[in-house]
Design a protein around this motif. Structure first.
Motif, mmCIF file in Angstrom:
data_model
loop_
_atom_site.group_PDB
_atom_site.id
_atom_site.type_symbol
_atom_site.label_atom_id
_atom_site.label_comp_id
_atom_site.label_asym_id
_atom_site.label_seq_id
_atom_site.Cartn_x
_atom_site.Cartn_y
_atom_site.Cartn_z
ATOM 1 N N THR A 234 36.220 23.737 44.711
ATOM 2 C CA THR A 234 37.532 25.287 45.071
ATOM 3 C C THR A 234 38.567 25.088 44.269
ATOM 4 O O THR A 234 39.613 25.693 43.612
ATOM 5 N N SER A 301 35.167 34.988 46.112
ATOM 6 C CA SER A 301 36.514 34.916 45.458
ATOM 7 C C SER A 301 35.245 33.822 44.267
ATOM 8 O O SER A 301 35.914 34.267 42.914
ATOM 9 N N ALA A 302 33.758 33.449 44.595
ATOM 10 C CA ALA A 302 33.534 33.240 43.719
ATOM 11 C C ALA A 302 32.354 34.471 42.692
ATOM 12 O O ALA A 302 32.445 34.487 41.969
ATOM 13 N N LEU A 305 34.820 36.118 40.630
ATOM 14 C CA LEU A 305 34.427 35.575 39.091
ATOM 15 C C LEU A 305 33.251 35.794 38.483
ATOM 16 O O LEU A 305 33.836 35.981 36.869
ATOM 17 N N VAL A 306 32.406 35.578 39.329
ATOM 18 C CA VAL A 306 30.807 36.257 37.815
ATOM 19 C C VAL A 306 30.900 38.122 37.611
ATOM 20 O O VAL A 306 30.573 38.150 36.556
ATOM 21 N N TRP A 324 40.528 38.690 43.667
ATOM 22 C CA TRP A 324 39.862 37.623 43.800
ATOM 23 C C TRP A 324 41.691 36.612 44.333
ATOM 24 O O TRP A 324 41.041 35.096 44.761
ATOM 25 N N SER A 328 41.464 34.414 47.758
ATOM 26 C CA SER A 328 41.163 32.559 47.472
ATOM 27 C C SER A 328 43.236 32.391 48.609
ATOM 28 O O SER A 328 42.599 31.143 49.109
ATOM 29 N N GLY A 387 32.265 30.668 38.993
ATOM 30 C CA GLY A 387 32.429 30.628 40.064
ATOM 31 C C GLY A 387 30.208 30.545 41.154
ATOM 32 O O GLY A 387 31.119 30.480 41.961
ATOM 33 N N GLN A 390 31.920 27.492 42.386
ATOM 34 C CA GLN A 390 32.448 27.327 43.758
ATOM 35 C C GLN A 390 31.681 27.664 45.174
ATOM 36 O O GLN A 390 32.177 26.607 45.980
#
Length: 418
Positions: A234, A301-302, A305-306, A324, A328, A387, A390
């Motif tokens: 993380t 959040s992961a 990111l993707v 995001w 987080s 992502g 994470q």
């Protein structure tokens, strides 16, 4: 909250405000500063990795300072060290120094931050407990995150504007000045309360004792151990994303010298800290288990990111990054409260520093790896890979949950670990 606890909270918020303001003047333009000095993406993120190497190397020794000489002493040493190493960074930029000089000074910057990590939070929790505070830790820690967000918002935007009006080096000099002022403020206001330092005449013996306490209070305690093992994924990804936002958003914006936009990237995270700090105690009233919050924020959040890998529009990317950051940030005070409620006062600064060490260790590996991914495949691909990395943290959080610690369901009225 009684008067004594309120006074402790005010000092904590003041220290958080000043320290974050000082640090954030360069956060919006740090990656651009390194690239402007002639470093490649790989070298720039490797320099950041050496910063985290410094944190890994010095977390335990500076834990000796915090627990053996006092959290106030640790904070004061941090301001001096960080101010000096920041000025050296400015000089390296001025003289276009080779990479290995950047690596060496980055290690010193890491040393500066290790004096802060664990010490301020431990000071707060012990002082609150001593003052008779019985509320949930998320409340005070959430307020601290909100204040930190305000300071980061102001500092990062100001840093970007100052850089655009002058040059990329001036925000570093501003940071030095604010850190000197914070030394004076902390010297006058911060005093160890509810904690008695245990000084040792043998630093090496004290370091071994601190390391043993970190292992006993952290890695040997299953619910704490699994949360610590999640930290490299993380924290490592979070550090990379924060610094990659600057060139990534400038690339989408189409103007590589729009430093104010780079400041906006850091301000975005700052605004998210404010919202996340406000949300954390409210989320806890709705969700029974702290680990439920941590797992949910990790996964959401992961995924964001993707999704960024498929985004080519500046404003859409900005909105996704804001989401995001909020997700987080909402989990951060919950994680802090969860850990603190499982740690005894005598070991608090030590174990929190060791937890920071675990996160920094992840940054040492993740930052250059994702930086190289950005060199080869671009920033969107590197964020997507981040992502995926994470998500590895989620099973560790679940393992901590399965230990059924009392801290997982603790609420207002539950005191920290004695």
């Amino acid at each position: 909250m009684n008067a004594a606890a309120r006074k402790i909270q005010r000092v904590y918020l003041t220290l958080t405000l000043g320290n974050t303001l000082a640090a954030s003047f360069i956060w919006g333009i740090n990656t651009l500063f390194l690239l402007d000095a002639g470093l490649t993406n790989l070298e720039a993120f490797a320099a950041n990795a050496f910063f985290t190497v410094g944190m890994v190397l010095f977390e335990v020794p500076t834990g000796v300072v915090a627990d053996g000489w006092g959290r106030r002493t640790s904070f004061l040493l941090g301001t001096v060290t960080l101010a000096g190493s920041t000025f050296l960074y400015f000089l390296l930029w001025q003289f276009s120094a080779p990479f290995w000089w950047w690596a060496a000074v980055s290690v010193l910057l890491g040393l500066g931050f290790t004096f802060f990590s664990g010490a301020v939070e431990a000071w707060l929790v012990d002082a609150l407990r001593f003052s008779g505070y019985e509320g949930g830790l998320e409340v005070v820690l959430g307020r601290g995150q909100m204040v930190s967000g305000v300071a980061m918002l102001a500092g990062s935007v100001a840093g970007g504007v100052i850089a655009q009006a002058t040059n990329l080096g001036v925000p570093f000099l501003v940071r030095v000045g604010v850190l000197v002022a914070m030394f004076v403020v902390a010297f006058l206001l911060m005093h160890d309360v509810g904690f008695t330092p245990e000084r040792s005449a043998h630093p090496l013996q004290a370091t071994r004792a601190v390391l043993k306490a970190s292992v006993d209070g952290g890695l040997k305690h299953p619910p704490v151990r699994y949360i610590m093992l999640a930290a490299p994924f993380t924290e490592g990804v979070g550090i990379y994303v924060f610094y990659a936002l600057q060139p990534y958003l400038l690339q989408l914006f189409g103007d590589p010298r729009a430093y104010a936009i780079a400041g906006l990237a850091a301000a975005l995270v700052a605004g998210a800290d404010i919202v996340g700090g406000w949300m954390a105690p409210r989320i806890r009233k709705l969700v029974k288990r702290r680990t439920s919050v941590l797992i949910a924020t990790n996964i959401v959040s992961a995924v964001i990111l993707v999704v960024l890998m498929f985004t080519t529009t500046f404003w859409l990317a900005l909105a996704l990054l804001a989401l995001w950051a909020v997700v987080s940030s909402a989990g951060t005070p919950v994680r802090q409260a969860y850990l603190n409620d499982m740690i005894a006062s005598k070991q608090r600064a030590t174990v929190l520093s060791f937890d920071s060490l675990m996160g920094s260790a992840g940054g040492v590996v993740v930052q250059p790896a994702l930086g190289r991914t950005a060199d080869l495949y671009g920033y969107p691909a590197s964020l997507a890979v981040g992502g995926a990395l994470q998500l590895i943290a989620a099973p560790f959080i679940l393992l901590s949950r399965r230990q059924r610690p009392q801290a997982d369901t603790a609420s207002e009225g539950t005191s920290p670990a004695p």
